[in-house]
Design a protein around this motif. Structure first.
Motif, short mmCIF file in Angstrom:
data_model
loop_
_atom_site.label_atom_id
_atom_site.label_comp_id
_atom_site.label_asym_id
_atom_site.label_seq_id
_atom_site.Cartn_x
_atom_site.Cartn_y
_atom_site.Cartn_z
N THR A 44 59.51 -45.10 -41.94
CA THR A 44 59.20 -45.89 -43.14
C THR A 44 60.14 -45.53 -44.29
N ALA A 45 60.42 -44.24 -44.43
CA ALA A 45 61.34 -43.80 -45.49
C ALA A 45 62.74 -44.39 -45.27
N ALA A 46 63.18 -44.45 -44.01
CA ALA A 46 64.48 -45.05 -43.70
C ALA A 46 64.49 -46.53 -44.07
N ASP A 47 63.40 -47.23 -43.76
CA ASP A 47 63.32 -48.65 -44.11
C ASP A 47 63.33 -48.85 -45.63
N LEU A 48 62.61 -48.00 -46.35
CA LEU A 48 62.58 -48.11 -47.81
C LEU A 48 63.96 -47.82 -48.41
N LEU A 49 64.69 -46.88 -47.79
CA LEU A 49 66.05 -46.60 -48.26
C LEU A 49 66.93 -47.85 -48.11
N LEU A 50 66.81 -48.53 -46.97
CA LEU A 50 67.57 -49.76 -46.77
C LEU A 50 67.18 -50.82 -47.80
N LEU A 51 65.87 -50.96 -48.02
CA LEU A 51 65.39 -52.00 -48.94
C LEU A 51 65.79 -51.70 -50.39
N LEU A 52 65.84 -50.43 -50.76
CA LEU A 52 66.23 -50.07 -52.12
C LEU A 52 67.70 -50.39 -52.40
N PHE A 53 68.53 -50.34 -51.35
CA PHE A 53 69.95 -50.66 -51.53
C PHE A 53 70.29 -52.07 -51.08
N LEU A 54 69.28 -52.82 -50.64
CA LEU A 54 69.51 -54.21 -50.26
C LEU A 54 69.94 -55.08 -51.45
#
Length: 307
Positions: A44-54
């Motif tokens: 989940t943290a990896a997904d949130l990292l992607l979404l924050l830089f999307l």
């Protein structure tokens, strides 16, 4: 504009879903943590990292695939974006291994099932992904052209011949180490995981259905989100240049952040219960609204009958 719309839709679906999942898993972990919880939290943290830089990718897409932001932000944004992609694939693989060992070797694995091992594995996976993706910092300046701030600069795509000689072999390594091997391990683990579960008559049908759903969701994630982009690494290495469709393959990787909540649902009873609670709450609110509207209509009709 289609790519921009795709990114916006992914962010709109993925961000609240992953925040909901992260809070749910964190609450469960605070009460009693398991190896599976730790792996899911990291995913989940990896997904949130992607979404924050999307949003950086949104700006890039809106500018016609050029980089209108300060050039110094290019390697930083891409490092975080690419790292999150490979972190997702690695943690999906780690979850498949955890499921496989727990079902195929239940007694042997139970004695060694410790949250500390999952934490140590998580640290290794973060280091593995981030160290490989750090090539974006080196590639930015290795044999580079004179990069001036102009409207035609393409972030991590406008490579000189010297940069391509450096980048293309490393991309091939990313394909082998961070995609092909994890994908092969995931296929092996989930194939045997589902086979063993389906062969045991004492396993409830609902649990078997969840196992099949988990395996299918993970395979779709790898096949749709990760495979096209990683295949572009192989094509680029063979053709000695980045394929023109690589940009669109990269776009598909962001879909992973919206699909992972499906995997969370099949993987965690805590997420299932929380989701069921949300559904019940929405149903109750819907009934209240419908009841209020019905009463208003009845009141209006009764008032009309007296006039």
């Amino acid at each position: 504009m289609l790519v921009l719309a795709f990114y916006i839709l992914t962010f709109a679906v993925g961000f609240p879903a992953n925040i909901f999942t992260f809070v749910t898993l964190l609450g469960k972990a605070c009460r009693r943590v398991s190896a599976s919880d730790i792996l899911l939290l990291n995913l989940t943290a990896a997904d949130l990292l992607l979404l924050l830089f999307l949003p950086f990718k949104m700006v890039e897409a809106a500018a016609g695939r050029t980089w209108p932001l300060p050039i110094v932000l290019c390697p930083v944004a891409n490092f975080c974006f690419y790292s999150s992609i490979y972190l997702s694939s690695l943690f999906l693989t780690a979850l498949s291994v955890e499921r496989y060992l727990g079902v195929v070797f239940p007694l042997h694995y139970k004695d060694r099932k410790r949250p500390g091992r999952a934490m140590a594995a998580s640290v290794v996976l973060w280091l593995l992904a981030s160290s490989h993706c750090s090539i974006v910092f080196v590639a930015q300046y290795h044999g580079s052209k004179n990069q001036s701030v102009d409207t035609s600069y393409k972030c991590y795509d406008d490579f000189s011949e010297g940069q391509l000689k450096f980048v293309l072999p490393l991309r091939l390594e990313l394909f082998v180490v961070l995609f092909l091997l994890p994908f092969a391990v995931t296929i092996f683990c989930y194939t045997n995981f589902v086979r063993v579960l389906l062969s045991r008559p004492n396993i409830p049908l609902q649990k078997k259905q969840r196992a099949v759903g988990l395996a299918v969701a993970t395979m779709v994630n790898f096949g749709v989100c990760f495979a096209p982009y990683n295949i572009s690494h192989v094509v680029g290495f063979v053709e000695k240049k980045s394929p023109p469709w690589r940009f669109y393959a990269l776009t598909l990787t962001s879909l992973n952040a919206a699909l992972d909540p499906i995997i969370f649902y099949f993987s965690s009873m805590a997420v299932q219960r929380a989701m069921a609670g949300v559904v019940v709450a929405l149903q109750n609110k819907f009934r209240v609204v419908v009841g209020w509207c019905s009463s208003e209509v009845s009141t209006t009709e009764s008032d009309g009958s007296f006039t």
